[in-house]
Scaffold this active site. Structure first.
Site, PDB file in Angstrom:
ATOM      1  N   HIS A 272       3.438   6.973  -6.715  1.00  0.00           N
ATOM      2  CA  HIS A 272       2.729   8.195  -7.104  1.00  0.00           C
ATOM      3  C   HIS A 272       3.663   9.404  -6.988  1.00  0.00           C
ATOM      4  O   HIS A 272       3.673  10.297  -7.836  1.00  0.00           O
ATOM      5  CB  HIS A 272       1.511   8.356  -6.189  1.00  0.00           C
ATOM      6  CG  HIS A 272       0.404   9.186  -6.746  1.00  0.00           C
ATOM      7  ND1 HIS A 272      -0.740   9.451  -6.040  1.00  0.00           N
ATOM      8  CD2 HIS A 272       0.246   9.830  -7.931  1.00  0.00           C
ATOM      9  CE1 HIS A 272      -1.545  10.208  -6.764  1.00  0.00           C
ATOM     10  NE2 HIS A 272      -0.972  10.457  -7.908  1.00  0.00           N
TER      11      HIS A 272
ATOM     12  N   HIS B 180       1.756   4.665  -2.764  1.00  0.00           N
ATOM     13  CA  HIS B 180       1.896   6.119  -2.573  1.00  0.00           C
ATOM     14  C   HIS B 180       3.284   6.573  -3.049  1.00  0.00           C
ATOM     15  O   HIS B 180       3.424   7.638  -3.665  1.00  0.00           O
ATOM     16  CB  HIS B 180       1.751   6.482  -1.095  1.00  0.00           C
ATOM     17  CG  HIS B 180       0.357   6.392  -0.560  1.00  0.00           C
ATOM     18  ND1 HIS B 180      -0.723   7.013  -1.160  1.00  0.00           N
ATOM     19  CD2 HIS B 180      -0.140   5.770   0.542  1.00  0.00           C
ATOM     20  CE1 HIS B 180      -1.815   6.773  -0.445  1.00  0.00           C
ATOM     21  NE2 HIS B 180      -1.488   6.019   0.590  1.00  0.00           N
TER      22      HIS B 180
ATOM     23  N   HIS C  48       0.824  -1.209   0.000  1.00  0.00           N
ATOM     24  CA  HIS C  48       0.000   0.000   0.000  1.00  0.00           C
ATOM     25  C   HIS C  48       0.863   1.267   0.000  1.00  0.00           C
ATOM     26  O   HIS C  48       0.722   2.140  -0.860  1.00  0.00           O
ATOM     27  CB  HIS C  48      -0.919  -0.030   1.227  1.00  0.00           C
ATOM     28  CG  HIS C  48      -1.781   1.172   1.384  1.00  0.00           C
ATOM     29  ND1 HIS C  48      -3.100   1.206   1.002  1.00  0.00           N
ATOM     30  CD2 HIS C  48      -1.515   2.416   1.858  1.00  0.00           C
ATOM     31  CE1 HIS C  48      -3.607   2.400   1.240  1.00  0.00           C
ATOM     32  NE2 HIS C  48      -2.662   3.159   1.764  1.00  0.00           N
ATOM     33  N   GLU C  49       1.771   1.350   0.963  1.00  0.00           N
ATOM     34  CA  GLU C  49       2.596   2.558   1.061  1.00  0.00           C
ATOM     35  C   GLU C  49       3.488   2.720  -0.159  1.00  0.00           C
ATOM     36  O   GLU C  49       3.757   3.843  -0.605  1.00  0.00           O
ATOM     37  CB  GLU C  49       3.454   2.517   2.340  1.00  0.00           C
ATOM     38  CG  GLU C  49       2.660   2.529   3.633  1.00  0.00           C
ATOM     39  CD  GLU C  49       1.669   3.664   3.713  1.00  0.00           C
ATOM     40  OE1 GLU C  49       1.928   4.741   3.147  1.00  0.00           O
ATOM     41  OE2 GLU C  49       0.602   3.458   4.327  1.00  0.00           O
TER      42      GLU C  49
HETATM   43 ZN   LIG Z   1      -2.759   5.218   2.118  1.00  0.00          ZN
END
Ligand SMILES: [Zn+2]
Length: 712
Positions: A511, A508, A504-505
């Site tokens: 991104h 980010h 998940h991280e």
């Molecule tokens: Zn998040």
């Protein structure tokens, strides 16, 4: 699936925080600023210009941020005093360039404040917060500055601006307007009153909730009432009882989720389950000194008044005009599509649980405090995966290699460890991230382990956002976790959830690292709240495939792959109890929207209002909203008002976007290239829906989410 929380810290530094955790808060002695050469105010001649963590002293931050504010004030004065007529360049771009030093220092400071704060840093955070807030206000309420911005904004259609330039102009203008810059003096004074009162109300809300939560305890004196509660949790409850001064063979349970949830899952005593369930559900609604109803009513009323001043129909309309959803109607449209299928599945789950209750010889209807107890029995029978048996397959470096392999297969990325770069903690690992052809892309810091100087949860931030205004600046990003530290006997072994958190991280981080924009304020994760969790949740999808689990989930001692039976259970358990989970969450999302679509400041009576709102959606009695009004911190103190829907909004996007890979192949190069180009590289330069359509060729559809959750 986990719920994720986005926090915005003071000013424009966005911290993408992905789980709820306490912020360390300890009294610290005042500190004196160091004199002389402050490394934070100098050029950094480190490789890639990374922060020279080995040369920065905690005492350096306060004077550096103050110097940064002085510098920005001078820059703002220069913009305002410019004798030339306002132009995009001399006003909007000049504003974008201003505050370089403050931004640079503040980003590093807030990264440290979250990940490795000492007493000086904690004290600095308290000291600087009001100064930064006042600094921000001085800029956003600067009339002469706003006049220049407004002049440029009004010419926006004739200035021949690129899409990104126009977005920068619109965002700049919007920030001023939303701070009240175009209100007259009287209205501005009222706005300040409202904001101050709202801040006080949110603090009172939290204080009351804390008191209500701490005041409750359930003391169990009969071991039989603990049922099959795991031994480690029995020990914790015994310890809690001792801590609370009970000198007996007894166990204490509290309203903290790690305490109440296991009790509701395991205790066969219905009466005790009801007692603790009611204790939890009635917080803030007990008509005592800690009651939150008046605070809720006042907060909702003030927000409606403020929205009206700003020219919006409701607080939700005001908030959503800044989000991907754009309007309350779009939010309801999404929620309504998911609600009926979710409610249908929840009712089917209820019927199964009712049958189990009757099989226990209980002559009654299933109640809210029975749900978790019987659900746990089903889970144990069908999907039981022992977390501790999983951990050996998720050694932290194996998971990291799995994450890197997925990024390599999708985008060709290469990761080269750089032990020569300065870090803020020796446990950190630093990587240079390179394109397939070896071109430098970004620097990535990974900070894995829990420690006392780190707040809870997991999050990503940018130490330096990408930009291309004065030459291409490559990004420096961090991922931060609270994984168990290695011990003498064992490496760091993650739970399934923690392994998902890593993916998940890293979503980010991608991104941030793939950002390819001109203006840093639009770079990377500078996107609306209902868009920001899309790239992160998207990465979790790869992990939840047999192919990817097969790539990295190997036993750290034997090297054996995870047994197929366990893989199957992990994949199947994703659909378990989703009627309940979805309905509980969505009821809270509807409650949030109901409060914040009110178009009048007339005060409401929260208990009656909540009941009516839940009746409107035909919520069944056996499920209550995940958060009732009296303890809905997300919307009454956490900055998520008219935004609680965004978790499922982002999930619709990630599920539907992942279908693009399902339809081609898991690592399809063209799809990955398009995902990078259309979504990950664009930051906030275009509206989220436009980016999504460019990638998917159509609007997002809810089918894949329903499929993933087993609601179709
Ligand atoms: Zn998040």
């Amino acid at each position: 699936m986990k719920l994720h929380l986005l926090l915005a810290t003071a000013g424009s530094i966005a911290l993408v925080a992905c789980s709820e955790g306490p912020t360390p808060d300890a009294a610290a002695p005042a500190s004196d600023a160091t004199e002389g050469g402050n490394i934070l105010l100098q050029e950094w001649d480190t490789p890639f210009g990374v922060p020279p963590f080995d040369q920065i002293h905690s005492e350096d931050y306060l004077p550096a941020m103050r110097a940064g504010m002085d510098e920005e004030n001078a820059e703002i004065d220069a913009i305002v005093e410019n004798a030339d007529a306002p132009t995009f360049d001399n006003t909007i771009v000049a504003l974008e360039r201003s505050g370089e030093t403050l931004g640079k220092v503040r980003r590093v400071f807030y990264a440290l404040n979250s990940a490795h704060a000492d007493d000086v840093i904690k004290e600095t955070a308290k000291t600087i917060a009001p100064e930064l807030a006042a600094h921000r206000d001085n800029i956003s309420l600067n009339k002469a500055l706003f006049d220049r911005v407004l002049t440029v904004f009004e010419q926006r259609d004739t200035l021949d601006l690129s899409g990104e330039q126009k977005k920068l102009l619109e965002e700049t203008h919007k920030q001023f307007v939303r701070s009240g810059a175009n209100l007259d003096d009287k209205a501005q004074a009222r706005l300040r009153e409202i904001n101050t009162e709202l801040a006080e109300l949110s603090e009172q809300f939290d204080d009351n909730l804390l008191n209500e939560t701490n005041d409750f305890e359930l003391l169990v004196t009969d071991r039989a009432d603990l049922g099959a509660l795991p031994a480690s949790l029995v020990a914790l409850a015994a310890e809690e009882a001792r801590r609370r001064g009970h000198d007996c063979e007894c166990w204490a349970f509290t309203l903290q989720r790690p305490s109440i949830n296991p009790f509701l899952q395991y205790s066969p005593n219905r009466e005790l389950r009801k007692k603790i369930f009611d204790g939890y559900a009635m917080r803030g609604d007990n008509d005592n000194e800690y009651d939150n109803k008046a605070i809720v009513a006042r907060t909702v009323s003030l927000r409606a008044e403020r929205a009206e001043m700003m020219g919006y129909d409701s607080h939700a309309a005001f908030v959503l005009s800044d989000n991907m959803a754009e309007s309350p109607d779009r939010v309801y449209e999404l929620l309504d599509q998911i609600w009926e299928p979710a409610l249908r599945v929840a009712k089917a789950e209820r019927a199964d649980l009712q049958a189990m209750l009757e099989a226990d010889g209980i002559d009654d209807r299933l109640r809210a405090w029975d749900w978790r107890y019987y659900t746990e029995k089903v889970r144990k029978a069908k999907y039981d995966v022992d977390e501790d048996a999983l951990r050996p397959y998720f050694e932290v470096h194996a998971v990291r290699d799995g994450v890197f392999s997925v990024a390599n297969k999708l985008f060709g990325l290469q990761f080269e460890v750089r032990d020569d770069l300065p870090k803020w903690h020796p446990d950190q690992q630093v990587y240079e991230v390179k394109e397939a052809d070896g071109t430098h892309l970004a620097i990535l810091y990974l900070d894995y382990f829990a420690r006392e100087t780190k707040r809870g949860g997991a999050w990503m931030n940018a130490l330096r956002p990408q930009s291309n205004l004065d030459g291409f600046v490559t990004p420096i990003v961090t991922n931060n976790f609270n994984f168990p530290a290695p011990t003498e006997d064992s490496p760091s072994l993650l739970s399934l959830t923690e392994a998902e958190t890593f993916f998940h991280e890293f979503g980010h981080a991608l991104h941030g690292m793939f950002s390819n924009v001109t203006y840093r304020s639009l770079a990377g994760t500078s996107v609306p709240r209902d868009f920001v969790e899309f790239p992160s949740q998207e990465m979790e999808n790869w992990m939840r495939t047999p192919e990817v689990l097969g790539m990295f989930a190997k036993h750290y001692q034997t090297g054996e792959p995870m047994p197929q039976e366990i893989v199957d259970k992990i994949l199947a358990s994703a659909k378990f109890n989703q009627g309940f989970i979805t309905v509980e969450y969505m009821a809270a999302a509807y409650l949030d929207m109901a409060y914040h679509t009110l178009d009048t400041p007339e005060p409401v009576e929260p208990r009656a209002f909540e009941n009516a709102a839940m009746a409107d959606i035909n919520l069944i009695e056996e499920i209550i909203p995940r958060y009732r009004s009296g303890y809905f911190q997300h919307i009454f103190s956490g900055g998520y008002s008219a935004g609680y829907y965004s978790y499922i909004w982002s999930e619709v996007l990630d599920a539907d976007a992942f279908m693009a890979f399902r339809e081609t192949s898991l690592f399809d190069h063209d799809t990955a290239a398009s995902y990078r180009e259309q979504i990950l590289s664009k930051g906030g330069t275009r509206p989220g829906m436009e980016l999504y359509r460019n990638f998917r060729g159509r609007d997002p559809e809810i089918g894949p989410l329903l499929e993933n959750r087993g609601l179709n």
